[in-house]
Design an enzyme around this catalytic site. Structure first.
Site, PDB file in Angstrom:
ATOM      1  N   TYR A  58       0.762  -1.342  -0.074  1.00 14.72           N
ATOM      2  CA  TYR A  58       0.006   0.216  -0.018  1.00 14.72           C
ATOM      3  C   TYR A  58       0.851   1.055   0.046  1.00 14.72           C
ATOM      4  CZ  TYR A  58      -4.023  -3.033   0.183  1.00 14.72           C
ATOM      5  OH  TYR A  58      -5.159  -3.626  -0.168  1.00 14.72           O
ATOM      6  N   VAL A  95      -9.415   3.478  -4.095  1.00  9.59           N
ATOM      7  CA  VAL A  95      -8.932   3.935  -3.041  1.00  9.59           C
ATOM      8  C   VAL A  95      -7.810   5.119  -3.294  1.00  9.59           C
ATOM      9  CG1 VAL A  95      -9.244   1.957  -1.570  1.00  9.59           C
ATOM     10  CG2 VAL A  95      -7.025   2.185  -3.056  1.00  9.59           C
ATOM     11  N   ASP A  96      -8.005   5.442  -4.637  1.00  9.66           N
ATOM     12  CA  ASP A  96      -7.289   6.567  -5.162  1.00  9.66           C
ATOM     13  C   ASP A  96      -7.844   7.869  -4.649  1.00  9.66           C
ATOM     14  OD1 ASP A  96      -7.878   5.753  -8.377  1.00  9.66           O
ATOM     15  OD2 ASP A  96      -8.584   7.462  -7.576  1.00  9.66           O
ATOM     16  N   HIS A 111     -14.694   1.446  -0.068  1.00 11.70           N
ATOM     17  CA  HIS A 111     -13.476   0.490   0.219  1.00 11.70           C
ATOM     18  C   HIS A 111     -12.183   1.184   0.759  1.00 11.70           C
ATOM     19  CE1 HIS A 111     -15.056  -2.565  -2.978  1.00 11.70           C
ATOM     20  NE2 HIS A 111     -15.692  -2.587  -1.585  1.00 11.70           N
ATOM     21  N   SER A 180     -15.389  -4.454 -12.763  1.00  9.62           N
ATOM     22  CA  SER A 180     -15.677  -5.723 -13.506  1.00  9.62           C
ATOM     23  C   SER A 180     -16.846  -6.362 -12.782  1.00  9.62           C
ATOM     24  CB  SER A 180     -14.266  -6.547 -13.319  1.00  9.62           C
ATOM     25  OG  SER A 180     -13.972  -6.512 -11.934  1.00  9.62           O
ATOM     26  N   ASN A 204     -18.026   0.537 -19.804  1.00 12.37           N
ATOM     27  CA  ASN A 204     -16.992   0.047 -19.513  1.00 12.37           C
ATOM     28  C   ASN A 204     -16.067  -0.286 -20.878  1.00 12.37           C
ATOM     29  OD1 ASN A 204     -15.169  -2.343 -18.710  1.00 12.37           O
ATOM     30  ND2 ASN A 204     -16.815  -2.956 -17.111  1.00 12.37           N
ATOM     31  N   ALA A 222     -13.548   5.135 -20.552  1.00 10.36           N
ATOM     32  CA  ALA A 222     -14.230   6.083 -19.706  1.00 10.36           C
ATOM     33  C   ALA A 222     -13.689   7.550 -19.979  1.00 10.36           C
ATOM     34  CB  ALA A 222     -13.748   5.967 -18.218  1.00 10.36           C
TER      35      ALA A 222
HETATM   36  C1  BV8 Z   1     -17.814  -8.057   2.383  1.00 12.38           C
HETATM   37  C2  BV8 Z   1      -9.655  -2.329  -1.517  1.00 12.38           C
HETATM   38  C3  BV8 Z   1     -19.457  -8.678   4.133  1.00 12.38           C
HETATM   39  C4  BV8 Z   1      -8.439  -3.165  -1.813  1.00 12.38           C
HETATM   40  C5  BV8 Z   1     -10.892  -4.255  -2.416  1.00 12.38           C
HETATM   41  C6  BV8 Z   1     -18.875 -15.194  -2.649  1.00 12.38           C
HETATM   42  C7  BV8 Z   1     -20.135 -14.571  -3.373  1.00 12.38           C
HETATM   43  C8  BV8 Z   1     -20.372 -13.303  -3.070  1.00 12.38           C
HETATM   44  C9  BV8 Z   1     -19.500 -12.530  -2.370  1.00 12.38           C
HETATM   45  C10 BV8 Z   1     -18.230 -13.152  -1.724  1.00 12.38           C
HETATM   46  C11 BV8 Z   1     -18.325 -14.766  -1.888  1.00 12.38           C
HETATM   47  N1  BV8 Z   1     -17.203 -14.817  -1.169  1.00 12.38           N
HETATM   48  C12 BV8 Z   1     -16.590 -13.784  -0.521  1.00 12.38           C
HETATM   49  C13 BV8 Z   1     -17.419 -12.727  -0.926  1.00 12.38           C
HETATM   50  C14 BV8 Z   1     -17.228 -11.523  -0.479  1.00 12.38           C
HETATM   51  C15 BV8 Z   1     -16.005 -10.635  -0.846  1.00 12.38           C
HETATM   52  C16 BV8 Z   1     -16.152 -10.745  -2.351  1.00 12.38           C
HETATM   53  O1  BV8 Z   1     -17.103  -9.995  -3.318  1.00 12.38           O
HETATM   54  N2  BV8 Z   1     -15.351 -11.804  -3.123  1.00 12.38           N
HETATM   55  C17 BV8 Z   1     -15.263 -11.740  -4.534  1.00 12.38           C
HETATM   56  C18 BV8 Z   1     -14.117 -12.032  -4.891  1.00 12.38           C
HETATM   57  C19 BV8 Z   1     -16.235 -12.979  -4.690  1.00 12.38           C
HETATM   58  N3  BV8 Z   1     -16.356  -9.278  -0.782  1.00 12.38           N
HETATM   59  C20 BV8 Z   1     -15.978  -8.898   0.413  1.00 12.38           C
HETATM   60  O2  BV8 Z   1     -15.208  -9.453   1.188  1.00 12.38           O
HETATM   61  C21 BV8 Z   1     -16.376  -7.388   1.018  1.00 12.38           C
HETATM   62  N4  BV8 Z   1     -16.874  -7.331   2.392  1.00 12.38           N
HETATM   63  O3  BV8 Z   1     -18.609  -8.845   1.726  1.00 12.38           O
HETATM   64  O4  BV8 Z   1     -18.310  -7.934   3.921  1.00 12.38           O
HETATM   65  C22 BV8 Z   1     -20.587  -7.971   3.793  1.00 12.38           C
HETATM   66  C23 BV8 Z   1     -21.418  -8.280   2.904  1.00 12.38           C
HETATM   67  C24 BV8 Z   1     -22.494  -7.704   2.871  1.00 12.38           C
HETATM   68  C25 BV8 Z   1     -22.956  -6.669   3.418  1.00 12.38           C
HETATM   69  C26 BV8 Z   1     -22.173  -6.285   4.542  1.00 12.38           C
HETATM   70  C27 BV8 Z   1     -21.031  -6.904   4.785  1.00 12.38           C
HETATM   71  C28 BV8 Z   1     -15.134  -6.473   0.728  1.00 12.38           C
HETATM   72  C29 BV8 Z   1     -14.526  -6.539  -0.640  1.00 12.38           C
HETATM   73  C30 BV8 Z   1     -13.608  -5.142  -0.598  1.00 12.38           C
HETATM   74  C31 BV8 Z   1     -12.176  -5.744  -1.111  1.00 12.38           C
HETATM   75  N5  BV8 Z   1     -11.474  -4.460  -1.354  1.00 12.38           N
HETATM   76  N6  BV8 Z   1     -10.300  -3.093  -2.708  1.00 12.38           N
HETATM   77  C32 BV8 Z   1      -7.419  -2.521  -2.385  1.00 12.38           C
HETATM   78  O5  BV8 Z   1      -7.854  -1.599  -3.401  1.00 12.38           O
HETATM   79  O6  BV8 Z   1      -6.496  -2.720  -2.569  1.00 12.38           O
HETATM   80  S1  BV8 Z   1     -11.820  -5.054  -3.715  1.00 12.38           S
HETATM   81  C33 BV8 Z   1     -11.242  -4.364  -5.312  1.00 12.38           C
HETATM   82  O7  BV8 Z   1     -11.736  -5.032  -6.461  1.00 12.38           O
HETATM   83  C34 BV8 Z   1     -11.646  -3.106  -5.689  1.00 12.38           C
HETATM   84  O8  BV8 Z   1     -11.408  -2.218  -4.499  1.00 12.38           O
HETATM   85  C35 BV8 Z   1     -12.709  -2.987  -6.389  1.00 12.38           C
HETATM   86  O9  BV8 Z   1     -13.908  -3.053  -5.464  1.00 12.38           O
HETATM   87  C36 BV8 Z   1     -12.956  -4.702  -6.549  1.00 12.38           C
HETATM   88  C37 BV8 Z   1     -13.094  -4.752  -8.092  1.00 12.38           C
HETATM   89  O10 BV8 Z   1     -12.356  -4.121  -8.873  1.00 12.38           O
HETATM   90  P1  BV8 Z   1     -12.863  -3.352  -9.997  1.00 12.38           P
HETATM   91  O11 BV8 Z   1     -12.572  -1.850  -9.509  1.00 12.38           O
HETATM   92  O12 BV8 Z   1     -13.854  -3.637 -10.731  1.00 12.38           O
HETATM   93  O13 BV8 Z   1     -11.444  -3.456 -10.926  1.00 12.38           O
HETATM   94  P2  BV8 Z   1     -11.175  -4.648 -11.906  1.00 12.38           P
HETATM   95  O14 BV8 Z   1      -9.599  -4.690 -12.360  1.00 12.38           O
HETATM   96  O15 BV8 Z   1     -11.501  -6.025 -11.301  1.00 12.38           O
HETATM   97  O16 BV8 Z   1     -12.048  -4.270 -13.280  1.00 12.38           O
HETATM   98  C38 BV8 Z   1     -11.455  -3.047 -14.153  1.00 12.38           C
HETATM   99  C39 BV8 Z   1     -12.698  -2.846 -14.896  1.00 12.38           C
HETATM  100  O17 BV8 Z   1     -12.378  -1.609 -15.596  1.00 12.38           O
HETATM  101  C40 BV8 Z   1     -12.687  -3.897 -15.891  1.00 12.38           C
HETATM  102  O18 BV8 Z   1     -14.150  -4.291 -16.241  1.00 12.38           O
HETATM  103  C41 BV8 Z   1     -12.248  -3.261 -17.312  1.00 12.38           C
HETATM  104  O19 BV8 Z   1     -12.825  -3.677 -18.462  1.00 12.38           O
HETATM  105  C42 BV8 Z   1     -12.534  -1.849 -17.040  1.00 12.38           C
HETATM  106  N7  BV8 Z   1     -11.660  -0.917 -17.562  1.00 12.38           N
HETATM  107  C43 BV8 Z   1     -10.195  -0.840 -17.750  1.00 12.38           C
HETATM  108  N8  BV8 Z   1      -9.718   0.213 -18.251  1.00 12.38           N
HETATM  109  C44 BV8 Z   1     -10.910   0.812 -18.755  1.00 12.38           C
HETATM  110  C45 BV8 Z   1     -11.950   0.374 -18.276  1.00 12.38           C
HETATM  111  N9  BV8 Z   1     -13.260   1.013 -18.384  1.00 12.38           N
HETATM  112  C46 BV8 Z   1     -13.373   2.059 -18.974  1.00 12.38           C
HETATM  113  N10 BV8 Z   1     -12.396   2.655 -19.276  1.00 12.38           N
HETATM  114  C47 BV8 Z   1     -11.025   2.219 -19.239  1.00 12.38           C
HETATM  115  N11 BV8 Z   1     -10.128   2.777 -19.801  1.00 12.38           N
END
Ligand code: BV8
Length: 238
Positions: A58, A95-96, A111, A180, A204, A222
């Site tokens: 971080y 988180v930026d 987050h 995503s 997206n 975007a």
């Molecule tokens: C929680 C901080 C309980 C860290 C992050 C099974 C089923 C359902 C849920 C779960 C499960 N097992 C576990 C869970 C819960 C879990 C979860 O969802 N796991 C997933 C893997 C299945 N979630 C949690 O633990 C959350 N807490 O559930 O607590 C609760 C539940 C309900 C109510 C109360 C309590 C906490 C999750 C937070 C984790 N922390 N970030 C850090 O930043 O280091 S997550 C991290 O990934 C990001 O913060 C973000 O939220 C997440 C998704 O990332 P994206 O932002 O979408 O980025 P990504 O790279 O994936 O995608 C980029 C996108 O941009 C792509 O679509 C791409 O096409 C597009 N793109 C790229 N370039 C461009 C573009 N679009 C436009 N223009 C461009 N130029």
């Protein structure tokens, strides 16, 4: 999609909105998770196992913030924030600090934020610019070595869930930008908004996992799509 008679808008942003600013996404080519296992750097268990590794992960991302600038998409949302007379909430998963630096204020970081530190001794959150790996004192209680990144890790409760749910229930329009749809509860917001009667729009680079839940999906960068959309929604609601 017809953007007339819209009052309340909720916008969810993800890493894709910051990609054109040079901030790495998570799951794209050379994404953040490629270099590390999520379990090692974005879970409380990973932090307990190797706090120095997590702090360095971080610290490096926090340091990078000084080298990047908001892009046209951040600027367009800041313009909407200034000119939109109805309700608006920008919920960012990022988180930026690029939304704030572009001028957005009706904004929340569900987050957490790189520029905040959370003290495990007194529970205070403090604005933070520098490193945490060297175990600095907490600005509130003075205890050394107890500051962690103020980031919501997997398994931890996201911030301001009630406020987000209320905004989703009142939304006429839900817009998802650059995420995503891989992580919950954020990935489920489109379904909540749609169930509560909102029109739903996705912008997206690639269609996301949950694109079927959107009334409309616009594919592209975007930095190009968001300014055009802001122009469109402001023009439709003079
Ligand atoms: C929680 C901080 C309980 C860290 C992050 C099974 C089923 C359902 C849920 C779960 C499960 N097992 C576990 C869970 C819960 C879990 C979860 O969802 N796991 C997933 C893997 C299945 N979630 C949690 O633990 C959350 N807490 O559930 O607590 C609760 C539940 C309900 C109510 C109360 C309590 C906490 C999750 C937070 C984790 N922390 N970030 C850090 O930043 O280091 S997550 C991290 O990934 C990001 O913060 C973000 O939220 C997440 C998704 O990332 P994206 O932002 O979408 O980025 P990504 O790279 O994936 O995608 C980029 C996108 O941009 C792509 O679509 C791409 O096409 C597009 N793109 C790229 N370039 C461009 C573009 N679009 C436009 N223009 C461009 N130029």
């Amino acid at each position: 999609m017809d953007f007339s008679d819209i009052r309340n808008i909720v916008i969810l942003t993800g890493a894709g909105i910051s990609a054109e600013s040079g901030v790495a996404t998570f799951r794209g080519p050379d994404g953040l998770w490629e270099g590390h296992r999520v379990e090692d750097v974005a879970t409380p268990e990973g932090f307990a196992r190797d706090p120095a590794l997590v702090q360095r992960f971080y610290d490096a991302r926090r340091a990078r913030l000084h080298e990047v600038e908001p892009n046209a998409a951040h600027a367009a949302l800041a313009r909407l924030d200034k000119e939109w007379k109805g309700g608006l909430l920008i919920v960012t998963q990022n988180v930026d600090d690029l939304h704030e630096r572009a001028g957005a204020s009706r904004l929340l970081h569900m987050h957490g934020e790189l520029k905040s530190a959370w003290c495990r001794a007194c529970d205070a959150r403090s604005p933070w610019q520098g490193e945490l790996a060297n175990g600095p004192d907490c600005p509130t209680c003075g205890v050394a070595g107890k500051l962690r990144p103020d980031i919501v890790w997997f398994g931890e409760m996201p911030y301001e869930m009630e406020r987000i749910d209320r905004a989703l229930m009142e939304a006429d329009l839900f817009v998802s930008i650059g995420t995503s749809g891989a992580v919950y509860p954020a990935a489920g917001y489109v379904q909540t908004a749609r169930y509560c009667g909102a029109r739903t729009l996705e912008m997206n680079l690639d269609p996301r996992q949950g694109s079927i839940f959107f009334h409309e999906t616009r594919i592209g960068k975007a930095g190009e799509l968001v300014p055009a959309w802001v122009e469109e929604v402001l023009a439709a609601n003079p």
